[in-house]
Enzyme design. Structure first.
Site, PDB file in Angstrom:
ATOM      1  N   HIS A  92      -9.681 -42.132 -27.938  1.00 55.75           N
ATOM      2  CA  HIS A  92      -9.924 -42.147 -29.389  1.00 55.75           C
ATOM      3  C   HIS A  92      -8.876 -43.061 -30.001  1.00 55.75           C
ATOM      4  CE1 HIS A  92     -10.225 -41.101 -33.532  1.00 55.75           C
ATOM      5  NE2 HIS A  92      -9.080 -40.440 -33.536  1.00 55.75           N
ATOM      6  N   HIS A  94      -7.605 -45.565 -33.645  1.00 64.08           N
ATOM      7  CA  HIS A  94      -7.747 -45.934 -35.051  1.00 64.08           C
ATOM      8  C   HIS A  94      -7.687 -47.465 -35.107  1.00 64.08           C
ATOM      9  CE1 HIS A  94      -5.674 -41.824 -36.221  1.00 64.08           C
ATOM     10  NE2 HIS A  94      -6.826 -41.662 -35.581  1.00 64.08           N
ATOM     11  N   TYR A 119     -23.160 -57.135 -23.735  1.00 62.98           N
ATOM     12  CA  TYR A 119     -22.057 -56.288 -23.255  1.00 62.98           C
ATOM     13  C   TYR A 119     -21.806 -55.097 -24.171  1.00 62.98           C
ATOM     14  CZ  TYR A 119     -21.405 -59.185 -19.291  1.00 62.98           C
ATOM     15  OH  TYR A 119     -21.631 -59.820 -18.105  1.00 62.98           O
TER      16      TYR A 119
END
Ligand SMILES: [Zn+2]
Length: 212
Positions: A92, A94, A119
Site C-alpha cells: 500500500h 501514498h 502492461y
C-alpha cells in the site's frame, strides 16, 4: 523463501520504494503472508530504514505476535488476505501520481485509470475506487472486502493504491506499473486518447491467462 529471507526481502523492497520517492516519510506499508499469519511493516516506520528483526509478525486474526506495533493500516491488509486466498503479498502506497488520481473528481469508479497500455492490463487489471474514509475507519475494511476478491489492485479515494500479488516481487512490479500508468494518465489529460478496446483486453486476458 523462508521467514528470515522474506524479512530481508521486505526491507529491501521498502528501501527501493523509499529511495525512488514512492514512499516518503512514514507512509506506505508492505506485508507478506506466512503459513501461520503474516509479516507487516511497523507503524511510524520509514520504508527506507526497516529492520528485519523488528517487522511486526501477526497471527491470522491480526494479533501482534512479535516485533514492533504494526502499521495502523494493518486492517487493509487483513481484509485483502481474507478475500484473496492466493495473494501472498500486499503493498500500500501514498505514491504521488496514484494519490493524485485518487483525488480527481469525476473518476469512473470501476476503472479509475483506463487501460492505456498492455502492461497495465497485465499487471494491474481493472482499478476500482474505494470511496473516501477517514484513517482507521473500520467501514474502510468492509468497503475493501467488498471489492478485493474481484480485483488485484484498489484505489482508495484521496489516499492511494493497495496492490496484491502472488509474491512480493510481482506485487512490487504491479505497484510500480500502477504508479507509472497514473503518471501517463495525468500527462494525457486533455489530449485525445485511445485506450485499449474490449477485444484487445480479451486477447491479453486469454494470451496471459489473466485472473481478476
Ligand atoms: Zn495509507
Amino acid at each position: 523463501m523462508n521467514e528470515s529471507a522474506l524479512r530481508e526481502h521486505i526491507c529491501e523492497c521498502g528501501r527501493s520504494l523509499h529511495d525512488r520517492g514512492l514512499a516518503t516519510g512514514s507512509s506506505g506499508n508492505i506485508s507478506v503472508r506466512l503459513a501461520d499469519g503474516w509479516l507487516l511493516t511497523p507503524t511510524n516506520a520509514s520504508l527506507g530504514r526497516l529492520d528485519p528483526a523488528r517487522l511486526s509478525k501477526l497471527d491470522r486474526e491480526g494479533n501482534l505476535v512479535s516485533g514492533d506495533p504494526p502499521s495502523k493500516e494493518a486492517f487493509l491488509h487483513r481484509a485483502v488476505y481474507a478475500e484473496r486466498t492466493a495473494a501472498n503479498a500486499i503493498i500500500h502506497l501514498h505514491s504521488t501520481h496514484a494519490a493524485a488520481v485518487s483525488c480527481m473528481a469525476g473518476l469512473d469508479a470501476c476503472d479509475c485509470i483506463p487501460p492505456l497500455t498492455a502492461y497495465f492490463v497485465m499487471k494491474v487489471g481493472r482499478l476500482p475506487l474505494i470511496p473516501y474514509h477517514r484513517p482507521g475507519d473500520p467501514a474502510l475494511a468492509d468497503a475493501v472486502r467488498g471489492l478485493a476478491a474481484r480485483h488485484r489492485a484498489l484505489l482508495l479515494a484521496n489516499h492511494g493504491p493497495v496492490v496484491s500479488g502472488a509474491d512480493l516481487d510481482s506485487t512490487l512490479y504491479a505497484a510500480e506499473e500502477l504508479e507509472e500508468t497514473a503518471k501517463l494518465f495525468l500527462l494525457l489529460r486533455g489530449a485525445p486518447t485511445r485506450p485499449l478496446d474490449a477485444a484487445q483486453i480479451a486477447e491479453l486476458t486469454a494470451a496471459f491467462k489473466l485472473e481478476p
